[in-house]
Design an enzyme around this catalytic site. Structure first.
Site, PDB file in Angstrom:
ATOM      1  N   HIS A 133       1.035  -0.918  -0.155  1.00 25.52           N
ATOM      2  CA  HIS A 133       0.333  -0.349   0.113  1.00 25.52           C
ATOM      3  C   HIS A 133       1.043   1.694  -0.290  1.00 25.52           C
ATOM      4  CE1 HIS A 133      -1.998   3.239   2.444  1.00 25.52           C
ATOM      5  NE2 HIS A 133      -2.840   2.983   1.408  1.00 25.52           N
ATOM      6  N   SER A 134       0.991   1.751  -1.210  1.00 23.99           N
ATOM      7  CA  SER A 134       1.242   3.668  -0.768  1.00 23.99           C
ATOM      8  C   SER A 134       2.918   3.467  -0.980  1.00 23.99           C
ATOM      9  CB  SER A 134       0.889   4.525   0.489  1.00 23.99           C
ATOM     10  OG  SER A 134       1.167   6.212   0.635  1.00 23.99           O
ATOM     11  N   LEU A 135       3.613   3.920  -0.265  1.00 24.50           N
ATOM     12  CA  LEU A 135       4.858   3.613  -0.484  1.00 24.50           C
ATOM     13  C   LEU A 135       5.483   2.221  -0.843  1.00 24.50           C
ATOM     14  CD1 LEU A 135       7.982   4.368   0.491  1.00 24.50           C
ATOM     15  CD2 LEU A 135       7.946   4.546   2.679  1.00 24.50           C
TER      16      LEU A 135
END
Length: 349
Positions: A133-135
């Site tokens: 998720h994300s980074l």
């Protein structure tokens, strides 16, 4: 901001500390993920902490999280996924319950690929699926570009890639990063007072910060509670007071950035089946032009690229996991064929 602060205080008032923080193992489902175990993986500067779910002999899935989050980021999602997998969800270095770097050091993007490699070698996983998720999505994508032979599939939640920066901004951004780094190191070396708050206030502050960064509605109070199980550490002499476990140095901006061509080169090298889930109410974290160019690269280079948009904010996998689970579950279970360059059908949804 004042209204947001008041709202966060009201939302967290009366929450039970015991309900939120107890247990190293939790019963959550009946599909093989009814419990998890705490793990520690040795690295030269200490350990990488994490949570392991499912049958140790199941298909291996490495779970990665977003900036300042932790290995609890997939807690709400995993119990809804198909059985037969072994999920190992990490706290990245300096996050959650993982070791911080030694004094004087700071975190770099390139470190991510080293620690992923070290973890996979420790687990003796020659190949795995990566779900981030994300980074963590960016880390998984770039790792799969670097080591395609190790990554059988990659799931990226709400980040298309690490974002490029215009060339004329690089020098000024690097200058700012160096100054912040020196200031942060001095602050840590001075041994200043560490702020501690009760659990309610700690979660409220985290809730407020996350909604400022990700936009109002990007994360719910319940989702913050999930992350704070690994995101807080108790005062050594007062178990009712907490501070955040994330290393302050994680807030130092990246010293060196990339241009669009670098991001596109990495995107073009992702050959494994690739699911990208975009939250409709979340930022693209780059310009529309950069985003659309990267989307085009994925579609032109990988016939097993799948793009889906889902209602929700940046932490939709925590807030509304039931919306993502069928999409991710189908992707995990699907048998992909090796692409035929002459007759490839690219996903255009």
């Amino acid at each position: 901001m004042y209204l947001l602060k008041i709202r966060s205080q009201l939302l967290f008032r009366g929450q039970s500390l015991v309900r939120v923080l107890n247990n190293q193992r939790r019963d959550l489902s009946s599909n093989g993920y009814n419990s998890w175990e705490e793990i520690r993986i040795p690295v030269p500067y200490g350990h990488i902490a994490g949570k392991a779910w499912g049958d140790p002999q199941g298909k291996p899935v490495l779970g990665l999280h977003g900036w300042l989050d932790n290995g609890g980021t997939h807690d709400n999602l995993i119990p809804l996924l198909p059985p037969g997998y072994r999920f190992v969800c990490l706290d990245h270095p300096g996050h959650g319950r993982s070791s911080h770097y030694p004094p004087g050091m700071q975190y770099k993007l390139s470190d991510a690929f080293t620690f992923i490699r070290e973890v996979l070698e420790h687990l003796k996983w020659d190949q795995c699926i990566i779900m981030g998720h994300s980074l963590g999505a960016g880390m998984g994508l770039w790792y799969s570009a670097l080591f395609p032979e190790q990554v059988t599939k990659v799931v990226a939640i709400d980040l298309i890639s690490f974002g490029p920066m215009k060339l004329d901004k690089h020098v000024s951004t690097s200058r700012k990063s160096v100054k912040i780094a020196v200031s942060t190191h001095k602050k840590l070396a001075s041994g200043g007072k560490i702020p501690y708050y009760n659990f309610e206030d700690s979660c409220g502050r985290a809730f407020m910060a996350a909604n400022i960064l990700g936009g109002l509605g990007s994360i719910t109070k319940e989702s913050v509670e999930v992350l704070m199980k690994r995101g807080l550490v108790a005062h050594p002499h007062d178990k009712d007071l907490f501070t955040w476990s994330a290393d302050l140095r994680l807030r130092i901006p990246t010293t060196f950035n990339m241009v669009q061509e670098v991001a596109e080169e990495y995107a073009s090298k992702i050959s494994s089946p690739h699911l990208f889930i975009k939250a409709k109410d979340s930022s693209k974290y780059m310009t529309d032009e950069s985003y659309n160019r990267l989307l085009k690269v994925y579609r032109n280079h990988n016939p097993n690229f799948i793009y889906r948009e889902v209602e929700g904010g940046h932490h939709l996998h925590l807030n509304t996991p039931h919306l993502l689970a069928p999409i991710i579950g189908d992707f995990l279970e699907k048998e992909f064929q090796q692409p035929d360059p002459e007759n490839s059908q690219f996903d255009m949804i």
